[in-house]
Design a protein around this motif. Structure first.
Motif, short mmCIF file in Angstrom:
data_model
loop_
_atom_site.label_atom_id
_atom_site.label_comp_id
_atom_site.label_asym_id
_atom_site.label_seq_id
_atom_site.Cartn_x
_atom_site.Cartn_y
_atom_site.Cartn_z
N PHE A 115 -4.46 -9.56 6.43
CA PHE A 115 -5.36 -8.35 5.57
C PHE A 115 -5.12 -7.26 6.03
N ARG A 116 -4.99 -6.90 7.36
CA ARG A 116 -5.23 -5.78 8.11
C ARG A 116 -3.80 -4.89 7.44
N ALA A 117 -2.51 -5.77 8.01
CA ALA A 117 -1.19 -4.72 7.61
C ALA A 117 -1.37 -4.32 6.39
N ALA A 118 -2.38 -5.62 5.32
CA ALA A 118 -2.25 -4.09 3.84
C ALA A 118 -2.47 -3.26 3.91
N LEU A 119 -3.45 -2.68 5.26
CA LEU A 119 -3.52 -1.60 4.90
C LEU A 119 -2.81 0.08 5.18
N ASN A 120 -1.72 -0.89 5.79
CA ASN A 120 -0.74 0.14 6.42
C ASN A 120 0.15 0.88 5.16
N LYS A 121 0.52 0.59 4.02
CA LYS A 121 0.37 1.38 3.37
C LYS A 121 -0.26 2.72 2.67
N LYS A 122 -2.06 2.00 3.13
CA LYS A 122 -2.64 2.91 3.01
C LYS A 122 -2.63 4.81 4.07
N PHE A 123 -2.75 4.11 5.19
CA PHE A 123 -2.40 4.78 7.00
C PHE A 123 -0.80 5.85 5.98
N ASN A 124 0.06 5.47 5.83
CA ASN A 124 0.82 5.70 5.69
C ASN A 124 1.42 7.01 4.44
N GLN A 125 0.72 6.57 3.37
CA GLN A 125 -0.02 7.48 2.21
C GLN A 125 -1.17 8.78 3.22
N TYR A 126 -1.92 8.35 3.89
CA TYR A 126 -3.16 9.03 4.42
C TYR A 126 -2.08 10.39 5.14
N ALA A 127 -1.03 10.04 6.13
CA ALA A 127 -0.18 11.07 7.09
C ALA A 127 0.97 11.52 6.43
#
Length: 512
Positions: free
Chosen positions: A101-113
């Protein structure tokens, strides 16, 4: 919740049964029984460690529930073992699902970056890290409310073939991580070192620390520079110019912050990019000091949200070197930004092999031996000595490696323009990294086939494969996933594909 919060506490072994058992006993009013049961469970799960991508049975949930039910029922260690083992396996499935499930949050991290918003990256890293202790805390609370009988009845309803299928699937998951590493490091020039590492592990059965040591020697030989001949006595030698004094932007406090933040390196561990958000979370104070525009901050954040995984015990050496390189990058417009990740990726594999072996194979064994020998008799000094023997050298080394990495990095970078040290370091790090990555399929993936040839003779297919190329199934699976990674297949699809392959393969008796 405390046990599952260890990912915020630097993998200091505070989640082991030897530590949590006495805490459960203290809460339930029987410290001595808690110490004894904790020691008993520690002996059973002593080899149960998380190295690389291997997700072992969850001794936190199993150990806490087992100890609690044993003390409440008054039946002692026997009932603790009966409950702890199946509960730890079931909890492992839940945690593996959380990592997916946490892997799905990577898109959000990249957006913030992309937005250069380091505050939201920090916040999401912490919030996502809290999901595990909160989720497992609720599960344990519900289990305690249901009681030992209901819990055992529920676990008995899970068929053996389901547990077996999930175990095989779990053994296949590391192939994705190895393939992602290869995608970043693997090329024709250094490919032979990958296969050298594999052969040393598969054929000679060398431990990871030995392969890392050989990698260091080979890297030094390959990257060494022939010293220049000394000038003739009659030849005029021009006096070297004095180097200008360098003004450093980073302070001791900045480097010290790297150490403290590195304790949360694995708080948001996931099956796609592993410790990447932990790396970004740790390095953010350095980036704040060095970069003051949205564009430069965004570029740095994206740089450090790439795949990363190493031993938490030696990670600060990489953080120190990375801080030095980022500092140089902020001062030199011609600095090769790609070299930052090249050095990171090249060092993380060898350091993982060395420090995991050192701490899991040496300090933990000594600490557990001393601690359990006292705790099994009900002596509370056992858990205390266990914590001290392991963590005094761990934390001292981890702290000093932060400054060592930074200072070595700055001295190294001062001469960057005068010679090809960076190229040699990058090449040497690639050799080291690929040798260790090549050894991983043979040492960290345990996939075999039970197939036989001939109804009467029953010749083992696995036996034939072992004679030809030991660990060929893990190696082949790694390259298969690597092929799909090169074809830009989404890692989520690959993750689900490995889970299905392992589960179905176990059901049809193709893999065990």
């Amino acid at each position: 919740m405390f046990g599952h919060s260890e990912d915020f506490l630097g993998t200091t072994l505070l989640s082991r049964p030897l530590v949590l058992g006495p805490l459960v006993g203290l809460v339930l009013g029987d410290l001595t029984q808690g110490v004894i049961i904790g020691a008993t469970l520690e002996l059973i799960f002593m080899g149960n460690i998380k190295v690389g991508a291997a997700i072992p049975p969850d001794v936190v949930t199993g150990g806490v529930l087992g100890t609690a039910f044993a003390i409440i029922s008054g039946k002692g260690p026997a009932i603790a073992l009966a409950i702890a083992v199946p509960v730890s396996i079931l909890a492992e499935m839940v945690i593996s699902g959380l990592f997916v499930f946490r892997a799905a949050l990577n898109k959000k991290f990249n957006q913030y970056a992309e937005d250069g918003d380091y505050r939201k990256i920090q916040r999401l890293h912490i919030v996502s890290g809290l999901l595990r202790p909160l989720l497992m805390g609720i599960i344990v609370l519900l289990a305690l409310q249901l009681g030992a009988g209901a819990m055992k009845s529920f676990l008995d309803m899970v068929p053996a073939w389901v547990q077996s299928g999930l175990r095989v699937a779990g053994n296949m998951l590391p192939a994705l991580g190895f393939a992602l590493l290869m995608n970043l490091m693997f090329n024709k020039k250094v490919a032979p070192y990958f296969f050298l590492g594999f052969m040393l592990a598969a054929y000679l059965k060398l431990p990871m620390i030995a392969i890392g040591g050989l990698g260091v020697i080979i890297a030094l030989i390959v990257t060494q520079v022939t010293p220049k001949e000394s000038p003739d006595d009659d030849e005029f030698v021009e006096a070297p110019e004095e180097e200008p004094v360098k003004t450093y932007k980073l302070t001791n406090r900045d480097i010290r912050n790297l150490f403290f933040r590195s304790l949360a390196l694995e708080a948001n561990f996931n099956f796609e990019t592993w410790q990447n958000t932990g790396f970004a979370f740790t390095i953010i104070p350095v980036l704040k000091r060095l970069y003051h525009t949205k564009q430069s901050m965004a570029a740095a954040l994206k740089r450090h949200l790439q795949f990363f995984n190493t031993s938490p015990y030696g990670c600060t050496l990489i953080f120190g070197i990375t801080a030095a390189m980022e500092e140089q990058n902020s001062q030199d417009k011609d600095f090769d930004k790609e070299s930052i990740n090249s050095v990171k990726l090249g060092l993380m594999g060898p350091l993982a092999g060395v420090f995991d072996s050192l701490f899991w194979g040496t300090f933990k064994v000594i600490a557990a031996g001393v601690g359990t020998s006292l705790a099994i008799k009900g002596n509370v000094l056992g858990p205390l000595l266990f914590i001290l023997i392991f963590n005094v050298p761990h934390l001292l080394l981890r702290y000093n490696l932060t400054f060592t990495g930074y200072r070595a990095g700055t001295k190294f970078l001062q001469n960057l323009a005068k010679n090809n040290v960076m190229d040699r370091l990058t090449k040497g790090a690639s050799i080291l990294g690929l040798m260790v990555v090549g050894a991983m399929p043979a040492t960290l993936m345990f996939i075999t086939t039970p197939l036989t040839i001939g109804a009467r003779s029953g010749v083992s297919v696995q036996g034939i494969l072992d004679q030809l190329v030991p660990a060929i199934i893990p190696l082949g699976l790694t390259f298969l996933v690597y092929y799909f990674v090169k074809k830009n297949v989404k890692t989520t699809y690959l993750l689900l594909g490995l889970l299905i392959l392992g589960f179905v393969g176990s059901m049809i008796h193709l893999f065990v």
